[in-house]
Design a protein around this motif. Structure first.
Motif, mmCIF file in Angstrom:
data_model
loop_
_atom_site.group_PDB
_atom_site.id
_atom_site.type_symbol
_atom_site.label_atom_id
_atom_site.label_comp_id
_atom_site.label_asym_id
_atom_site.label_seq_id
_atom_site.Cartn_x
_atom_site.Cartn_y
_atom_site.Cartn_z
ATOM 1 N N GLN A 163 2.223 -0.401 -8.498
ATOM 2 C CA GLN A 163 3.417 0.300 -8.984
ATOM 3 C C GLN A 163 3.210 1.812 -8.950
ATOM 4 O OE1 GLN A 163 4.136 -1.353 -12.862
ATOM 5 N NE2 GLN A 163 4.899 -3.299 -12.073
ATOM 6 N N GLU A 164 2.046 2.249 -9.432
ATOM 7 C CA GLU A 164 1.718 3.675 -9.391
ATOM 8 C C GLU A 164 1.640 4.159 -7.940
ATOM 9 O OE1 GLU A 164 1.106 5.971 -11.798
ATOM 10 O OE2 GLU A 164 1.590 4.624 -13.444
ATOM 11 N N GLY A 165 1.094 3.295 -7.071
ATOM 12 C CA GLY A 165 0.956 3.665 -5.662
ATOM 13 C C GLY A 165 2.301 3.871 -4.986
ATOM 14 N N GLN A 166 3.270 3.030 -5.315
ATOM 15 C CA GLN A 166 4.600 3.195 -4.726
ATOM 16 C C GLN A 166 5.258 4.500 -5.196
ATOM 17 O OE1 GLN A 166 6.005 1.223 -2.254
ATOM 18 N NE2 GLN A 166 3.873 0.558 -2.308
ATOM 19 N N ALA A 167 5.023 4.837 -6.463
ATOM 20 C CA ALA A 167 5.554 6.111 -6.968
ATOM 21 C C ALA A 167 4.884 7.286 -6.250
ATOM 22 C CB ALA A 167 5.329 6.212 -8.478
ATOM 23 N N LEU A 168 3.579 7.172 -6.022
ATOM 24 C CA LEU A 168 2.863 8.226 -5.289
ATOM 25 C C LEU A 168 3.365 8.324 -3.846
ATOM 26 C CD1 LEU A 168 -0.845 7.724 -6.443
ATOM 27 C CD2 LEU A 168 0.583 9.732 -6.854
ATOM 28 N N LYS A 169 3.618 7.175 -3.232
ATOM 29 C CA LYS A 169 4.115 7.176 -1.853
ATOM 30 C C LYS A 169 5.449 7.895 -1.752
ATOM 31 C CE LYS A 169 5.333 4.031 1.925
ATOM 32 N NZ LYS A 169 5.387 2.610 2.363
ATOM 33 N N THR A 170 6.336 7.633 -2.699
ATOM 34 C CA THR A 170 7.636 8.305 -2.705
ATOM 35 C C THR A 170 7.469 9.809 -2.848
ATOM 36 O OG1 THR A 170 8.689 6.360 -3.698
ATOM 37 C CG2 THR A 170 9.854 8.459 -3.901
ATOM 38 N N GLU A 171 6.588 10.220 -3.763
ATOM 39 C CA GLU A 171 6.344 11.646 -3.976
ATOM 40 C C GLU A 171 5.725 12.290 -2.740
ATOM 41 O OE1 GLU A 171 5.845 15.403 -5.869
ATOM 42 O OE2 GLU A 171 7.126 13.682 -6.277
ATOM 43 N N LEU A 172 4.767 11.613 -2.114
ATOM 44 C CA LEU A 172 4.101 12.165 -0.934
ATOM 45 C C LEU A 172 5.068 12.296 0.241
ATOM 46 C CD1 LEU A 172 0.693 10.271 -1.154
ATOM 47 C CD2 LEU A 172 1.007 12.745 -1.274
ATOM 48 N N ASN A 173 5.914 11.300 0.425
ATOM 49 C CA ASN A 173 6.896 11.383 1.513
ATOM 50 C C ASN A 173 7.862 12.545 1.290
ATOM 51 O OD1 ASN A 173 6.395 9.397 3.530
ATOM 52 N ND2 ASN A 173 6.999 7.790 2.107
ATOM 53 N N SER A 174 8.234 12.776 0.041
ATOM 54 C CA SER A 174 9.114 13.902 -0.277
ATOM 55 C C SER A 174 8.430 15.225 0.038
ATOM 56 C CB SER A 174 9.516 13.841 -1.753
ATOM 57 O OG SER A 174 10.293 14.961 -2.105
ATOM 58 N N ARG A 175 7.168 15.351 -0.366
ATOM 59 C CA ARG A 175 6.397 16.566 -0.080
ATOM 60 C C ARG A 175 6.200 16.744 1.427
ATOM 61 N NH1 ARG A 175 6.583 19.915 -4.346
ATOM 62 N NH2 ARG A 175 5.974 18.866 -6.274
ATOM 63 N N LEU A 176 5.960 15.622 2.106
ATOM 64 C CA LEU A 176 5.742 15.685 3.548
ATOM 65 C C LEU A 176 7.009 16.110 4.278
ATOM 66 C CD1 LEU A 176 3.263 15.127 5.310
ATOM 67 C CD2 LEU A 176 4.190 12.861 5.764
ATOM 68 N N ARG A 224 0.836 -1.181 0.000
ATOM 69 C CA ARG A 224 0.000 0.000 0.000
ATOM 70 C C ARG A 224 0.874 1.234 0.000
ATOM 71 N NH1 ARG A 224 -5.491 -0.834 -1.049
ATOM 72 N NH2 ARG A 224 -6.094 -2.831 -0.186
ATOM 73 N N PRO A 225 0.418 2.383 -0.411
ATOM 74 C CA PRO A 225 -0.904 2.627 -0.984
ATOM 75 C C PRO A 225 -0.983 2.208 -2.445
ATOM 76 C CG PRO A 225 0.342 4.650 -0.994
ATOM 77 C CD PRO A 225 1.215 3.618 -0.307
ATOM 78 N N ARG A 226 -2.221 2.112 -2.943
ATOM 79 C CA ARG A 226 -2.425 1.797 -4.354
ATOM 80 C C ARG A 226 -3.037 3.004 -5.053
ATOM 81 N NH1 ARG A 226 -5.593 -3.814 -4.999
ATOM 82 N NH2 ARG A 226 -7.167 -2.588 -3.930
ATOM 83 N N SER A 227 -2.570 3.228 -6.273
ATOM 84 C CA SER A 227 -3.174 4.259 -7.105
ATOM 85 C C SER A 227 -4.532 3.769 -7.585
ATOM 86 C CB SER A 227 -2.265 4.556 -8.298
ATOM 87 O OG SER A 227 -2.949 5.325 -9.267
ATOM 88 N N MET A 228 -5.403 4.705 -7.953
ATOM 89 C CA MET A 228 -6.685 4.318 -8.541
ATOM 90 C C MET A 228 -6.611 4.298 -10.065
ATOM 91 S SD MET A 228 -9.693 5.940 -6.152
ATOM 92 C CE MET A 228 -8.969 7.545 -5.844
ATOM 93 N N THR A 229 -5.449 4.578 -10.623
ATOM 94 C CA THR A 229 -5.274 4.548 -12.075
ATOM 95 C C THR A 229 -4.618 3.230 -12.480
ATOM 96 O OG1 THR A 229 -5.025 6.948 -12.183
ATOM 97 C CG2 THR A 229 -4.219 5.679 -14.055
#
Length: 293
Positions: free
Chosen positions: A151-164, A2-7
């Motif tokens: 796969q998309e979710g892991q990319a989003l997680k990386t981006e969100l952690n960077s923003r956080l 987790r998390p998973r993208s919805m796309t």
């Protein structure tokens, strides 16, 4: 994972007895699970089963699912005799023979030459027989789609952690600056009260106390503590095995509320700039969270 993208997109196939079922799934973000299933007309009775299967795998998102068949789907056609029509033809042919004095007999070949006496009835496929194969193709397509969503979710997680991280660093800047800002605010208020009350007999200790009370109203320690707690919760939701998109979206609303309160308490250009930076990061976080299941 987790998390998973919805796309996502997935494709599955299952083959048996000369028939090949192909299922394609496309998913995009949506607040709830919204499904559109397209089946061959003869199999529309399976729509609810397909939706239930999808709901067992996906929690949120707009889903478009297409089911296609290659090969002979229909059951073998049945031939039937329309006896009523045959009797009418026979009666008409006998009448013609008698009236015209043809002197011949009405034969079977005469009747078969007439249209509609033997008809072909199309048979719908047995949905119970077809369902296991369709279900198999649906599950394969869902698994394929899920891999892409993870796969998309892991990319989003990386981006969100960077923003956080950037957001947390700004909160830390505010926290470090607070003692000096409160002391500065206290001194400014004390000087202002002294000027306003010039010539008035007032206890200096009481004056300092009132200035301290007013300065404390500009203290944003509580807001900083709550923001720090929200950041920790945000990270834990990102690591959760459960769907967390709605929770993350709610937390970002709390982020914004605390930042607005913080900015309203402090009249300071440096803090105002940091407040704008935090709001920008919140907006960027929200854009990414919208696509998390």
């Amino acid at each position: 994972m987790r998390p998973r993208s919805m796309t996502g997109f997935g494709r599955g196939e299952a083959e048996e007895g000369g028939r090949s079922w192909t299922v394609e799934i496309r998913t995009v973000n949506h607040r709830f699970l919204d499904q559109r299933v397209v089946l061959p007309p003869a199999l529309t009775g399976l729509e609810e089963r397909v939706k239930k299967t999808v709901a067992g795998q996906l929690d949120r998102g707009r889903v478009e699912l297409f089911v296609l068949c290659r090969g002979n789907l229909a059951a073998a056609p049945l031939l039937a005799v329309d006896l009523d029509l045959a009797r009418q033809y026979h009666s008409c042919l006998v009448q013609l023979n008698e009236q015209l004095g043809l002197g011949c007999h009405v034969s079977l070949s005469d009747l078969l030459a007439q249209r509609g006496i033997i008809v072909q009835q199309e048979q719908n496929p047995d949905i119970e027989q077809e369902w296991p194969l369709i279900e198999k193709a649906v599950l394969v397509a869902l698994a394929d789609c899920d891999r892409m969503r993870e796969q998309e979710g892991q990319a989003l997680k990386t981006e969100l952690n960077s923003r956080l991280d950037a957001f947390a660093a700004t909160v830390r800047e505010v926290e470090v600056a607070m003692p000096q800002l409160v002391a500065q605010r206290h001194q400014e208020l004390k000087e202002r009260l002294t000027k306003l009350l010039a010539g008035v007999d007032i206890d200096p200790a009481r004056l300092a106390q009132e200035a301290a009370i007013m300065a404390d109203k500009a203290d944003v320690t509580e807001e900083v503590v709550r923001l720090t707690s929200h950041i920790s919760q945000f990270r834990s939701f990102l690591d959760s095995e459960e769907p967390s998109g709605r929770r993350l979206d709610f937390l970002l609303q709390e982020f914004l509320r605390e930042v607005n309160t913080l900015a309203s308490k402090i009249s300071n250009a440096a803090i105002a700039r940091l407040g704008v930076e935090m709001k920008n990061e919140i907006e960027k976080l929200r854009e990414q969270v919208q696509n998390i299941e």
